[in-house]
Design an enzyme around this catalytic site. Structure first.
Site, PDB file in Angstrom:
ATOM      1  N   ASN A  76      44.353  42.761  30.169  1.00 30.28           N
ATOM      2  CA  ASN A  76      43.076  42.583  29.473  1.00 30.28           C
ATOM      3  C   ASN A  76      42.312  43.891  29.630  1.00 30.28           C
ATOM      4  OD1 ASN A  76      40.607  41.849  28.470  1.00 30.28           O
ATOM      5  ND2 ASN A  76      40.057  40.499  30.166  1.00 30.28           N
ATOM      6  N   LYS A  92      39.626  44.889  28.228  1.00 31.84           N
ATOM      7  CA  LYS A  92      38.166  44.796  28.107  1.00 31.84           C
ATOM      8  C   LYS A  92      37.663  45.920  27.179  1.00 31.84           C
ATOM      9  CE  LYS A  92      38.327  42.604  32.562  1.00 31.84           C
ATOM     10  NZ  LYS A  92      37.651  42.201  33.784  1.00 31.84           N
ATOM     11  N   HIS A 126      36.619  34.301  28.054  1.00 30.14           N
ATOM     12  CA  HIS A 126      36.645  35.083  29.303  1.00 30.14           C
ATOM     13  C   HIS A 126      35.279  34.972  29.987  1.00 30.14           C
ATOM     14  CE1 HIS A 126      36.722  38.478  32.048  1.00 30.14           C
ATOM     15  NE2 HIS A 126      38.038  38.381  31.989  1.00 30.14           N
ATOM     16  N   GLU A 175      33.401  37.058  31.279  1.00 30.46           N
ATOM     17  CA  GLU A 175      32.422  38.067  30.859  1.00 30.46           C
ATOM     18  C   GLU A 175      31.771  37.670  29.538  1.00 30.46           C
ATOM     19  OE1 GLU A 175      35.097  41.384  31.200  1.00 30.46           O
ATOM     20  OE2 GLU A 175      35.132  41.048  33.361  1.00 30.46           O
ATOM     21  N   GLU A 177      40.818  31.965  36.104  1.00 30.64           N
ATOM     22  CA  GLU A 177      40.306  33.197  36.696  1.00 30.64           C
ATOM     23  C   GLU A 177      39.025  32.911  37.487  1.00 30.64           C
ATOM     24  OE1 GLU A 177      41.617  36.911  34.360  1.00 30.64           O
ATOM     25  OE2 GLU A 177      39.947  36.046  33.276  1.00 30.64           O
ATOM     26  N   GLY A 230      37.810  41.772  39.141  1.00 34.60           N
ATOM     27  CA  GLY A 230      37.319  43.138  39.308  1.00 34.60           C
ATOM     28  C   GLY A 230      36.742  43.436  40.675  1.00 34.60           C
ATOM     29  N   SER A 256      42.031  40.328  40.127  1.00 31.19           N
ATOM     30  CA  SER A 256      42.548  41.336  41.058  1.00 31.19           C
ATOM     31  C   SER A 256      44.048  41.226  41.300  1.00 31.19           C
ATOM     32  CB  SER A 256      41.764  41.289  42.380  1.00 31.19           C
ATOM     33  OG  SER A 256      40.389  41.565  42.143  1.00 31.19           O
TER      34      SER A 256
HETATM   35  P1  PGA Z   1      40.865  42.160  37.159  1.00 29.85           P
HETATM   36  O1  PGA Z   1      40.357  41.425  35.825  1.00 29.85           O
HETATM   37  O2  PGA Z   1      42.376  42.102  37.157  1.00 29.85           O
HETATM   38  O3  PGA Z   1      40.350  43.578  37.047  1.00 29.85           O
HETATM   39  O4  PGA Z   1      40.295  41.421  38.322  1.00 29.85           O
HETATM   40  C1  PGA Z   1      40.957  40.232  35.381  1.00 29.85           C
HETATM   41  C2  PGA Z   1      40.300  39.752  34.110  1.00 29.85           C
HETATM   42  O5  PGA Z   1      39.083  39.913  33.935  1.00 29.85           O
HETATM   43  O6  PGA Z   1      40.984  39.177  33.240  1.00 29.85           O
END
Ligand code: PGA
Length: 248
Positions: free
Chosen positions: A9, A11, A92, A94, A164, A170, A210
């Site tokens: 992903n 982003k 997601h 976000e 998630e 992140g 992560s």
């Molecule tokens: P990350 O993000 O692997 O950087 O933790 C995962 C995501 O937002 O799908």
């Protein structure tokens, strides 16, 4: 047997030029009969990504549920069909926290994508406060109840659900293998409650938060984890190739 699916992903990262370079570097490694590998890219990079990929599947990171109209800045499912993406990330965290996505709009997006033959990668997960309060299971079941409402069992069987936990995204603070497996098992159980055993056995559930080259193998070894949605570690070709090689 469920076929594993690993999706990066990106982003809001990567220009068209960077996308072409990344796909050309990674795509040969993604050839596999045993697993599906792909990238979620920004709208502007989708055509470039689709043109450059032979093995990787390409996903959009969002869509609107209406086909056209006065929705400044949005992109519809027919527009995505034209670009020929096969998958689309929806809901997601976000988008839920910063851009107003709700279980209701995610449900509408999922239905529209399925109608168009694009596979939704539907994201859910609890906040850190909800986790600390012991509410993870309730949040997971509630989000799925809303996001998967009024769909056909066969449709739900074919989608991908990404669990998630927001506190793991992140942060470098990945969920323990036990927590990830337990929550992915709850996801599958909620699909069973809503759409029966067959859909639950077929639906693919990803863990996200992560995931890195050094922990992908232990997640993939879990019975209810069928793949991963990967942010940070999908941005560099070397680290994504390492994840692919450890999954194959
Ligand atoms: P990350 O993000 O692997 O950087 O933790 C995962 C995501 O937002 O799908």
């Amino acid at each position: 047997m469920r076929k594993p699916i690993i999706v990066g992903n990106w982003k809001m990262n990567k220009t068209m030029k960077e996308t072409k370079e990344f796909i050309e570097a990674v795509d040969p490694a993604a050839a596999s009969e045993n697993a599906t590998f792909g990238i979620g890219a920004p709208f502007t990079a989708l055509s470039t990504a689709v043109a450059a990929a032979n093995n990787l599947i390409i996903a959009a990171e969002n869509c609107h549920f209406e086909d056209s109209g006065a929705f400044t800045g949005e992109v519809s499912v027919p527009m995505l069909q034209e670009v020929a993406v096969t998958h689309c990330i929806i809901g997601h965290s976000e988008r839920r926290t910063m851009f107003g996505d709700t279980d209701e709009t995610v449900n509408k997006k999922a239905k529209r994508l399925i109608e168009a033959g694009i596979t939704p990668i539907l994201c859910i997960g609890e906040t850190e406060a909800q986790y600390d309060a012991g509410e993870s299971e309730k949040v997971i079941r509630d989000q799925l109840t809303g996001s998967l409402a009024d769909m056909c069992a066969k449709c739900v069987a074919d989608i991908v659900i990404a669990y998630e936990p927001i506190w793991a995204i992140g942060t470098g603070k990945s969920a323990s293998v036990e927590i990830a497996e337990n929550c992915c098992r709850i996801v599958r159980d909620q699909v069973k409650v809503m759409y029966g055993e067959e859909a639950a056995e077929k639906v693919r559930v990803q863990y996200g938060g992560s995931v890195k080259p050094n922990n992908i193998a232990e997640y993939m070894a879990q019975p209810d984890i069928d793949g991963a949605l990967i942010g940070g570690a999908s941005l560099k070709a070397d680290s994504f190739i390492e994840i692919i090689e450890k999954t194959k």
